[in-house]
Write an enzyme that holds these catalytic residues in place. Structure first.
Site, PDB file in Angstrom:
ATOM      1  N   CYS A  10     -21.886  -3.901  -2.741  1.00  0.00           N
ATOM      2  CA  CYS A  10     -21.541  -4.822  -3.828  1.00  0.00           C
ATOM      3  C   CYS A  10     -22.254  -6.170  -3.673  1.00  0.00           C
ATOM      4  O   CYS A  10     -22.092  -6.851  -2.651  1.00  0.00           O
ATOM      5  CB  CYS A  10     -20.031  -5.043  -3.856  1.00  0.00           C
ATOM      6  SG  CYS A  10     -19.505  -6.167  -5.178  1.00  0.00           S
TER       7      CYS A  10
ATOM      8  N   ASP B  43       0.783  -1.234   0.000  1.00  0.00           N
ATOM      9  CA  ASP B  43       0.000   0.000   0.000  1.00  0.00           C
ATOM     10  C   ASP B  43       0.818   1.288   0.000  1.00  0.00           C
ATOM     11  O   ASP B  43       0.504   2.208  -0.755  1.00  0.00           O
ATOM     12  CB  ASP B  43      -0.987  -0.011   1.183  1.00  0.00           C
ATOM     13  CG  ASP B  43      -1.994   1.111   1.103  1.00  0.00           C
ATOM     14  OD1 ASP B  43      -2.337   1.516  -0.017  1.00  0.00           O
ATOM     15  OD2 ASP B  43      -2.450   1.567   2.155  1.00  0.00           O
TER      16      ASP B  43
END
Length: 381
Positions: free
Chosen positions: A256, A142
């Protein structure tokens, strides 16, 4: 120096061993992509930056070349091993929205800092790879200029959904990504195709309309950006929509439909923190710098600092509609940090009657020197 695995048989054994070791370390998916597998990334990143969608995250522009191409970041890389670690919640991730006196913290941040959890395991897996096949490796989680989501899609871990996050048929939208760059030429796993179809649930779920189009995110309107990366006062137009979300926003992820196939995460693997599941805003408003650091030790929340955190808490308190929480707001009208003071003024305006607000304004605004705080005291349209 570029390396290669000797033959097909040894390659198969290596990949099988890598998958077994990754699973033992707590990873839920491992796939491989050539370092050259995202040729479209430079142009897409350029368009993103030119549109200003990166907001104040100047480091994205500063590292553009390295970010867009793994070979620019490390010229010797030949293959990228992408890893997924599931953090699927076992509770409703948006339950906090029904109780405005609690604080909404993004699911990923309700555990120990994932950077600490994943990086150590990536290093162990990378060491395993080197011990079996040689080559050189680098691991990233990240913070480095790596376009992990396009690489993960190219490797077949999932596809980038319309909310721009990666989606998996096995893990839904709830998983972390990590990568191992290697000089080995490893067989590609093959890309995953897009399974979003005509669905736009994630786009419609966004409280601040941060998606100008499917597969495009404008960080300037994103609650995750505004509550984590953005410094200074949060723009007026987004404060009401933020509600009680004080660190990140999971609305697009939670919407989702592929989440119904996702497995629940092993809490022991991520080291879940019960104190971050539904904290009370009134308790968080009392934190000074020392108690903030102590409470959020080992948490990604600690990185935004006490002042930015209190700004978010005060916005949430202002949105609570609970007049009894004025006692948590008023002490911060004298806070040393202007961003905290300004957020306290805004919260006061939301909760107090006109007489009380004018009384506080008369007392406190006279000596105020900060322009942004004075703007908060001024009449709003």
């Amino acid at each position: 120096m570029t390396s290669s695995v000797k033959n097909q048989s040894s390659t198969g054994k290596l990949i099988s061993g890598l998958e077994t070791k990754a699973a033992a370390l707590g990873f839920d998916g491992v796939r491989i992509a050539p370092a050259s597998s995202i040729p479209q990334a430079p142009e897409r990143l350029r368009q993103f930056l030119e549109a200003g969608y990166h907001a104040s995250m100047g480091w994205m522009a500063e590292t553009e070349d390295r970010r867009a191409d793994p070979a620019v970041l490390w010229p010797e890389v030949r293959s990228v091993i992408m890893l997924a670690m599931n953090y699927g919640p076992d509770v409703d991730p948006l339950a906090h929205l029904s109780d405005p006196q609690t604080a909404g913290i993004s699911v990923y941040a309700r555990n120990r800092d994932y950077h600490d959890v994943i990086k150590g395991r990536l290093k162990e897996l990378a060491s395993f790879l080197v011990s079996r096949a040689g080559g050189d490796v680098k691991v990233f989680v990240d913070t480095a200029p790596v376009m992990e989501k396009p690489l993960a899609a190219a490797a077949g871990l999932g596809w980038q959904g319309k909310h721009t996050n990666l989606v998996s048929r096995e893990l839904g939208s709830w998983f972390f990504l990590g990568s191992i760059f290697t000089t080995l030429d490893l067989p590609a796993s093959g890309a995953e195709r897009d399974h979003c179809g005509s669905c736009r649930s994630c786009l419609d779920a966004c409280p601040t309309h941060a998606f100008p189009a499917p597969y495009q995110l404008d960080a300037r309107r994103c609650i995750s950006y505004l509550t984590i990366e953005h410094a200074g006062p949060i723009p007026q137009e987004f404060r009401k929509a933020i509600g009680n979300r004080i660190y990140g926003c999971d609305d697009c992820l939670a919407a989702c439909p592929w989440n119904k196939f996702a497995r629940l995460a092993n809490e022991a693997k991520l080291i879940a923190r019960d104190d971050l599941q539904a904290p009370r805003l009134a308790d968080l408003a009392k934190l000074d710098d020392q108690t903030f650091r102590k409470r959020f030790s080992g948490s990604p929340i600690k990185r935004i600092g006490r002042n930015r955190f209190l700004r978010n808490v005060l916005i949430a308190i202002g949105n609570s509609g609970r007049r009894n929480m004025l006692s948590e707001v008023r002490p911060h009208l004298d806070d040393e940090d202007p961003t905290v003071r300004g957020a306290a003024v805004w919260a006061l305006r939301q909760l107090a009657d006109a007489d009380l607000f004018e009384q506080e304004k008369l007392t406190r605004s006279r000596g105020e020197q900060d322009v942004t705080v004075l703007e908060e005291w001024s009449p709003h349209p």
